[in-house]
Design a protein around this motif. Structure first.
Motif, PDB file in Angstrom:
ATOM      1  N   TYR A  71     -24.221  44.193  51.045  1.00 35.07           N
ATOM      2  CA  TYR A  71     -24.458  43.961  49.625  1.00 35.07           C
ATOM      3  C   TYR A  71     -24.295  45.258  48.838  1.00 35.07           C
ATOM      4  N   CYS A  72     -23.438  45.242  47.840  1.00 33.68           N
ATOM      5  CA  CYS A  72     -23.210  46.421  47.011  1.00 33.68           C
ATOM      6  C   CYS A  72     -24.225  46.430  45.870  1.00 33.68           C
ATOM      7  N   VAL A  73     -25.210  47.291  45.991  1.00 39.40           N
ATOM      8  CA  VAL A  73     -26.279  47.359  44.989  1.00 39.40           C
ATOM      9  C   VAL A  73     -25.730  47.932  43.684  1.00 39.40           C
ATOM     10  N   SER A  74     -25.926  47.208  42.604  1.00 38.22           N
ATOM     11  CA  SER A  74     -25.479  47.666  41.293  1.00 38.22           C
ATOM     12  C   SER A  74     -26.474  48.666  40.709  1.00 38.22           C
ATOM     13  N   VAL A  75     -25.995  49.464  39.781  1.00 38.54           N
ATOM     14  CA  VAL A  75     -26.846  50.424  39.090  1.00 38.54           C
ATOM     15  C   VAL A  75     -27.061  49.910  37.669  1.00 38.54           C
ATOM     16  N   THR A  76     -28.284  50.053  37.142  1.00 37.87           N
ATOM     17  CA  THR A  76     -28.589  49.525  35.816  1.00 37.87           C
ATOM     18  C   THR A  76     -29.609  50.402  35.092  1.00 37.87           C
ATOM     19  N   THR A  77     -29.595  50.297  33.780  1.00 36.14           N
ATOM     20  CA  THR A  77     -30.559  51.047  32.962  1.00 36.14           C
ATOM     21  C   THR A  77     -31.754  50.189  32.566  1.00 36.14           C
ATOM     22  N   ARG A  78     -31.767  48.912  32.945  1.00 36.33           N
ATOM     23  CA  ARG A  78     -32.896  48.064  32.556  1.00 36.33           C
ATOM     24  C   ARG A  78     -34.120  48.361  33.417  1.00 36.33           C
ATOM     25  N   GLU A  79     -35.272  47.916  32.948  1.00 35.06           N
ATOM     26  CA  GLU A  79     -36.512  48.112  33.682  1.00 35.06           C
ATOM     27  C   GLU A  79     -36.599  47.116  34.840  1.00 35.06           C
ATOM     28  N   PRO A  80     -37.214  47.518  35.958  1.00 37.19           N
ATOM     29  CA  PRO A  80     -37.366  46.591  37.090  1.00 37.19           C
ATOM     30  C   PRO A  80     -38.290  45.425  36.718  1.00 37.19           C
ATOM     31  N   ARG A  81     -37.966  44.246  37.242  1.00 34.40           N
ATOM     32  CA  ARG A  81     -38.856  43.101  37.095  1.00 34.40           C
ATOM     33  C   ARG A  81     -39.885  43.141  38.210  1.00 34.40           C
ATOM     34  N   ALA A  87     -17.755  58.065  38.478  1.00 35.96           N
ATOM     35  CA  ALA A  87     -18.406  57.602  39.705  1.00 35.96           C
ATOM     36  C   ALA A  87     -18.511  56.086  39.785  1.00 35.96           C
ATOM     37  N   LEU A  88     -18.139  55.389  38.706  1.00 40.22           N
ATOM     38  CA  LEU A  88     -18.301  53.941  38.650  1.00 40.22           C
ATOM     39  C   LEU A  88     -16.960  53.225  38.744  1.00 40.22           C
ATOM     40  N   LEU A  89     -16.894  52.209  39.594  1.00 41.46           N
ATOM     41  CA  LEU A  89     -15.697  51.383  39.655  1.00 41.46           C
ATOM     42  C   LEU A  89     -15.578  50.528  38.403  1.00 41.46           C
ATOM     43  N   ARG A 135     -28.742  59.320  33.041  1.00 47.44           N
ATOM     44  CA  ARG A 135     -28.131  59.349  34.365  1.00 47.44           C
ATOM     45  C   ARG A 135     -26.903  58.439  34.411  1.00 47.44           C
ATOM     46  N   PHE A 136     -26.991  57.282  33.756  1.00 45.37           N
ATOM     47  CA  PHE A 136     -25.862  56.354  33.736  1.00 45.37           C
ATOM     48  C   PHE A 136     -24.670  56.987  33.026  1.00 45.37           C
TER      49      PHE A 136
END
Length: 327
Positions: free
Chosen positions: A168-178, A203-205, A194-195
């Protein structure tokens, strides 16, 4: 090693048919620069230093490439070279390029062509080196669908059944964790700053502002880590991200779109989650309606009106794809 000279039209045809891993690009503007790009973004780049001859520069560049494991293990190569049309670039430099590909293995076929670039003072050369590869690491799986369609449940099921072959390719996000989400497992949660650094560093595809002030993206390094394990990367992205990834991987990627039975059922599922405000739910529903207009762009459309049935269907699709890799 078989070597064949072909024209630019044939090069373009082959380039469109084959999913190449690294792309070696040399562009001359005011200087000479070599860059090696791969499916996962920039792999290596080097510029010619002032006073350094082109032969010396190229010799150093290829020597450095040979020390990189990712380059030596790659199986598909697409090379574009643009240099000033001067007496300094002669057959000797072309031989350096051929020697580099020969060092990668004898089971390669080199197809090369030469022509004039847009500028009359420049010469362009393209070399393609291809090798058939049906391994899992040369194919990708993409699952897309609106929030509330049941995509996460289906992906978790796939990983529980086929975890030895899928990564599983973990995505990167700026939202807060649920509640219940784990950093590095569900998403990589990062700051806006950081994003933006990821974007600046190439660094992002793919990346996209999905909601206001909320970005999602796919890190190249996460894909590479999965491939090094000998697994097939599994992407979970929105329709925009899917379009970008499919443009990178082409026919090597299989894509599945998860559909809810209806928009009203989707709204009901989002309300039952209890994690979003009324405004956020409306925002998600509006985005879902927009995403569903792209469903025909995917290889498979799976309507999740019965979870057990959907699990069986998606497992069959993915198994067939994995077995295809092994044949």
């Amino acid at each position: 090693m078989k070597e064949t000279k072909i024209n630019s039209t044939k090069i373009n045809e082959i380039s469109n048919e084959v999913a190449f891993e690294p792309q070696l690009i040399c562009i001359d503007s005011n200087d000479v620069r070599f860059a090696l790009r791969g499916k996962s973004g920039m792999m290596y780049q080097k510029s010619k230093e002032e006073g350094e001859s082109i032969p010396d520069f190229m010799t150093t560049f290829f020597r450095d490439l040979k020390s990189r494991e990712q380059v030596m293990e790659s199986t598909h190569y697409l090379v574009h070279i643009m240099l000033p049309k001067t007496d300094e670039f002669m057959m000797e430099q072309m031989n350096l390029i051929h020697e580099f590909f020969e060092s990668l293995g004898e089971d390669k076929e080199i197809l090369w062509g030469m022509g004039n670039g847009k500028g009359k003072s420049k010469m362009t050369m393209t070399i393609l080196c291809t090798k058939e590869d049906n391994s899992k690491t040369n194919k990708q799986l993409l699952v897309c669908g609106p929030s509330g369609a049941g995509k996460t449940a289906l992906i978790k099921y796939l990983l529980s059944e086929l975890g030895s072959d899928l990564g599983y390719c973990v995505s990167v996000t700026t939202r807060e964790p649920r509640n219940g989400e784990i950093n590095g497992e569900n998403y990589e949660f990062v700051s806006q700053k950081r994003f933006e650094e990821y974007i600046k560093d190439n660094a992002l595809l793919e990346y996209n502002q999905v909601y206001q002030n909320t970005y999602y993206g796919t890190l190249a390094q996460n894909v590479e880590a999965i491939e090094k394990q000998g697994k097939m990367p599994l992407f979970d992205v929105d329709a925009n991200g899917a379009s970008k990834l499919k443009s990178i991987y082409g026919r090597n990627m299989k894509s599945i779109f998860i559909m809810p039975p209806s928009v009203e059922e989707l709204r009901k599922r989002l309300e039952q989650r209890g994690t979003d405000s009324v405004e956020k739910i409306q925002e998600r529903v509006a985005k879902a309606e927009s995403e569903m207009t792209y469903k025909d762009d995917f290889d498979y459309i799976l309507v999740n009106d019965d979870l057990d049935k959907a699990k069986a269907e998606i497992l069959q699709i993915v198994k067939e794809y994995l077995y295809e890799c092994d044949n």
